[in-house]
Design a protein around this motif. Sequence first.
Motif, PDB file in Angstrom:
ATOM      1  N   LEU A  27      -9.387   0.739   7.142  1.00  0.00           N
ATOM      2  CA  LEU A  27      -9.653  -0.117   5.987  1.00  0.00           C
ATOM      3  C   LEU A  27      -9.821  -1.552   6.456  1.00  0.00           C
ATOM      4  CD1 LEU A  27      -7.166   1.279   3.336  1.00  0.00           C
ATOM      5  CD2 LEU A  27      -9.549   0.759   2.866  1.00  0.00           C
ATOM      6  N   CYS A  43       0.830  -1.213   0.000  1.00  0.00           N
ATOM      7  CA  CYS A  43       0.000   0.000   0.000  1.00  0.00           C
ATOM      8  C   CYS A  43       0.859   1.257   0.000  1.00  0.00           C
ATOM      9  CB  CYS A  43      -0.925   0.012   1.219  1.00  0.00           C
ATOM     10  SG  CYS A  43      -2.290  -1.160   1.124  1.00  0.00           S
ATOM     11  N   TYR A  97     -12.574  -2.804   1.859  1.00  0.00           N
ATOM     12  CA  TYR A  97     -11.704  -3.050   0.712  1.00  0.00           C
ATOM     13  C   TYR A  97     -12.525  -3.161  -0.572  1.00  0.00           C
ATOM     14  CZ  TYR A  97      -7.810  -3.919   3.883  1.00  0.00           C
ATOM     15  OH  TYR A  97      -6.834  -3.781   4.832  1.00  0.00           O
ATOM     16  N   LYS A 132     -12.364  -5.502   5.922  1.00  0.00           N
ATOM     17  CA  LYS A 132     -13.213  -6.345   5.087  1.00  0.00           C
ATOM     18  C   LYS A 132     -14.629  -6.351   5.642  1.00  0.00           C
ATOM     19  CE  LYS A 132     -13.522 -11.000   3.100  1.00  0.00           C
ATOM     20  NZ  LYS A 132     -12.870 -12.329   2.986  1.00  0.00           N
ATOM     21  N   ILE A 184      -5.361  -6.666  -3.790  1.00  0.00           N
ATOM     22  CA  ILE A 184      -6.556  -6.705  -2.939  1.00  0.00           C
ATOM     23  C   ILE A 184      -7.349  -7.978  -3.219  1.00  0.00           C
ATOM     24  CG2 ILE A 184      -8.765  -5.581  -2.441  1.00  0.00           C
ATOM     25  CD1 ILE A 184      -7.460  -2.907  -3.086  1.00  0.00           C
ATOM     26  N   TRP A 228     -13.165   0.355  -1.698  1.00  0.00           N
ATOM     27  CA  TRP A 228     -11.912   0.948  -2.177  1.00  0.00           C
ATOM     28  C   TRP A 228     -11.551   0.383  -3.546  1.00  0.00           C
ATOM     29  CZ3 TRP A 228      -6.304   0.275   0.075  1.00  0.00           C
ATOM     30  CH2 TRP A 228      -5.494   1.297  -0.433  1.00  0.00           C
ATOM     31  N   TYR A 229     -11.708  -0.910  -3.692  1.00  0.00           N
ATOM     32  CA  TYR A 229     -11.408  -1.568  -4.966  1.00  0.00           C
ATOM     33  C   TYR A 229     -12.218  -0.930  -6.101  1.00  0.00           C
ATOM     34  CZ  TYR A 229     -10.970  -5.364  -8.411  1.00  0.00           C
ATOM     35  OH  TYR A 229     -10.730  -6.095  -9.548  1.00  0.00           O
TER      36      TYR A 229
END
Length: 248
Positions: free
Chosen positions: A157, A54, A212, A159, A242, A215-216
């Motif tokens: 950040l 990152c 995530y 899941k 990711i 963000w993805y």
Amino acid sequence: MKHNWTSIIYDIYTYVYWEPQTIDCLRKGNKKYNNESEMIEALHKREVVFNHICNVFLTSLNTDQITHFFNRIVDGKKYMEDFYRIYVRDLSDVVAFDNVSNPTQPDIFLIGDNNTISIELKIGAKSDQQQILKYAFLHSQEYKKSGIKKNHNLILLGKGGRSNFWKEKYDSVIDLKIKCINDIDQLQTKYLPYKDDIIKMMHELDIHYISYNDWYHYLQEYAIGIGDKKIQKNYNDFMKEIKIRNLL
């Protein structure tokens, strides 16, 4: 350490120096993995490896790209365009640690002229209020060192949904902040002389959660509009990291 892509390589070796048990991930007990593929698969499960990836990725972005990333996260608040400097392990140039030895180290710490932003990444482990209080300590001491009033933000950040980030299921930032402040006396003794600074920063610190998965898709959306194939490849390579960690 102020980060460019070369200094991050040194940061990786510094991490191994201080955390030699990291090498254990290259072994199965006392036996080495059978091949490189098995070892790489093990590295995919290491949070610190993803942290370094990152950092390399963020260092590759220009000001517009970083600003776009933050603007999508912070609940509609708009950041002024800023020149961000990325720090990870050695914060002594930008944070007044005084007599606090071995303070918490952020996953990512970005300092601009108008904003200070820390990022906490979680892959499998859960976070807790003690970790948040330590981030508040870092932000308060950055202000003490710079003397410049800025916007202070902590981005989390993880899941899935927000509540999955915590050992305790917090549904709102307000609940989290109340719990953190109520539990401040449980911090390690070395932080307690800074109790008032930490509480003040907890009131000022804007805390944001992003999955995530979100963000993805932000990255994917932005990458589509990039004309530069080299930069687009950087985005695609990072999105792959990711995805292979099953974080979506």
